[in-house]
Design a protein around this motif. Structure first.
Motif, PDB file in Angstrom:
ATOM      1  N   ALA A  21      27.355 -43.995 -39.211  1.00  0.00           N
ATOM      2  CA  ALA A  21      27.556 -42.786 -40.020  1.00  0.00           C
ATOM      3  C   ALA A  21      26.431 -42.628 -41.043  1.00  0.00           C
ATOM      4  O   ALA A  21      25.988 -41.507 -41.321  1.00  0.00           O
ATOM      5  N   GLY A  22      25.947 -43.735 -41.594  1.00  0.00           N
ATOM      6  CA  GLY A  22      24.836 -43.676 -42.544  1.00  0.00           C
ATOM      7  C   GLY A  22      23.571 -43.147 -41.893  1.00  0.00           C
ATOM      8  O   GLY A  22      22.895 -42.272 -42.454  1.00  0.00           O
ATOM      9  N   PHE A  23      23.249 -43.664 -40.720  1.00  0.00           N
ATOM     10  CA  PHE A  23      22.057 -43.182 -40.030  1.00  0.00           C
ATOM     11  C   PHE A  23      22.225 -41.737 -39.567  1.00  0.00           C
ATOM     12  O   PHE A  23      21.272 -40.952 -39.623  1.00  0.00           O
ATOM     13  N   ALA A  24      23.427 -41.382 -39.132  1.00  0.00           N
ATOM     14  CA  ALA A  24      23.679 -39.996 -38.731  1.00  0.00           C
ATOM     15  C   ALA A  24      23.533 -39.052 -39.922  1.00  0.00           C
ATOM     16  O   ALA A  24      23.031 -37.929 -39.770  1.00  0.00           O
ATOM     17  N   SER A  25      23.946 -39.491 -41.095  1.00  0.00           N
ATOM     18  CA  SER A  25      23.826 -38.619 -42.261  1.00  0.00           C
ATOM     19  C   SER A  25      22.370 -38.411 -42.667  1.00  0.00           C
ATOM     20  O   SER A  25      22.028 -37.376 -43.229  1.00  0.00           O
ATOM     21  N   ILE A  26      21.504 -39.374 -42.357  1.00  0.00           N
ATOM     22  CA  ILE A  26      20.074 -39.177 -42.606  1.00  0.00           C
ATOM     23  C   ILE A  26      19.569 -38.032 -41.729  1.00  0.00           C
ATOM     24  O   ILE A  26      18.885 -37.117 -42.198  1.00  0.00           O
ATOM     25  N   GLY A  27      19.929 -38.074 -40.455  1.00  0.00           N
ATOM     26  CA  GLY A  27      19.533 -36.990 -39.548  1.00  0.00           C
ATOM     27  C   GLY A  27      20.159 -35.663 -39.929  1.00  0.00           C
ATOM     28  O   GLY A  27      19.504 -34.609 -39.878  1.00  0.00           O
ATOM     29  N   THR A  76      26.470 -44.169 -49.616  1.00  0.00           N
ATOM     30  CA  THR A  76      27.898 -44.484 -49.637  1.00  0.00           C
ATOM     31  C   THR A  76      28.328 -45.127 -48.326  1.00  0.00           C
ATOM     32  O   THR A  76      29.039 -46.136 -48.319  1.00  0.00           O
ATOM     33  N   PHE A  77      27.893 -44.547 -47.205  1.00  0.00           N
ATOM     34  CA  PHE A  77      28.228 -45.123 -45.903  1.00  0.00           C
ATOM     35  C   PHE A  77      27.652 -46.532 -45.754  1.00  0.00           C
ATOM     36  O   PHE A  77      28.321 -47.438 -45.260  1.00  0.00           O
ATOM     37  N   LEU A 123      32.458 -53.766 -45.894  1.00  0.00           N
ATOM     38  CA  LEU A 123      33.359 -54.024 -44.773  1.00  0.00           C
ATOM     39  C   LEU A 123      32.855 -55.194 -43.934  1.00  0.00           C
ATOM     40  O   LEU A 123      33.654 -55.979 -43.418  1.00  0.00           O
ATOM     41  N   LYS A 124      31.544 -55.337 -43.828  1.00  0.00           N
ATOM     42  CA  LYS A 124      30.977 -56.475 -43.093  1.00  0.00           C
ATOM     43  C   LYS A 124      31.355 -57.781 -43.790  1.00  0.00           C
ATOM     44  O   LYS A 124      31.696 -58.768 -43.126  1.00  0.00           O
ATOM     45  N   LEU A 125      31.312 -57.791 -45.114  1.00  0.00           N
ATOM     46  CA  LEU A 125      31.737 -58.977 -45.857  1.00  0.00           C
ATOM     47  C   LEU A 125      33.224 -59.239 -45.657  1.00  0.00           C
ATOM     48  O   LEU A 125      33.652 -60.386 -45.527  1.00  0.00           O
ATOM     49  N   GLU A 126      34.007 -58.177 -45.626  1.00  0.00           N
ATOM     50  CA  GLU A 126      35.456 -58.302 -45.382  1.00  0.00           C
ATOM     51  C   GLU A 126      35.703 -58.862 -43.985  1.00  0.00           C
ATOM     52  O   GLU A 126      36.565 -59.712 -43.793  1.00  0.00           O
ATOM     53  N   GLU A 127      34.961 -58.383 -43.012  1.00  0.00           N
ATOM     54  CA  GLU A 127      35.108 -58.883 -41.641  1.00  0.00           C
ATOM     55  C   GLU A 127      34.717 -60.351 -41.568  1.00  0.00           C
ATOM     56  O   GLU A 127      35.343 -61.131 -40.860  1.00  0.00           O
TER      57      GLU A 127
END
Length: 77
Positions: A18-24, A57-58, A65-69
């Motif tokens: 989603a972060g990379f998509a928001s850049i585009g 934000t993404f 979330l990666k730390l949570e995982e």
């Protein structure tokens, strides 16, 4: 909040995507708004900035979330 996202099945990879998509989408929204004859340059800049603010934000949520995982992995128990 992170537990809720995880319980909903959202993974850190989804948020990175989603972060990379928001850049585009930032560039696309700026370009489309810039191409309209009735919009000014400042309006197209505002559209680009509005969508561009989603990116960090993404990525931040993805890292959290990666730390949570990682905390739930069987290797760390």
């Amino acid at each position: 909040m992170l537990k809720k996202l995880s319980d909903m099945g959202i993974k850190s990879d989804h948020l990175y995507t989603a972060g990379f998509a928001s850049i585009g989408l930032t560039f696309l929204s700026w370009a489309v708004s810039r191409g309209k004859k009735d919009d000014s340059k400042s309006q197209s800049d505002r559209w680009g900035l509005f969508v561009g603010e989603w990116t960090p934000t993404f990525f931040a949520l993805g890292v959290a979330l990666k730390l949570e995982e990682g905390d739930r992995s069987p290797l760390k128990r």
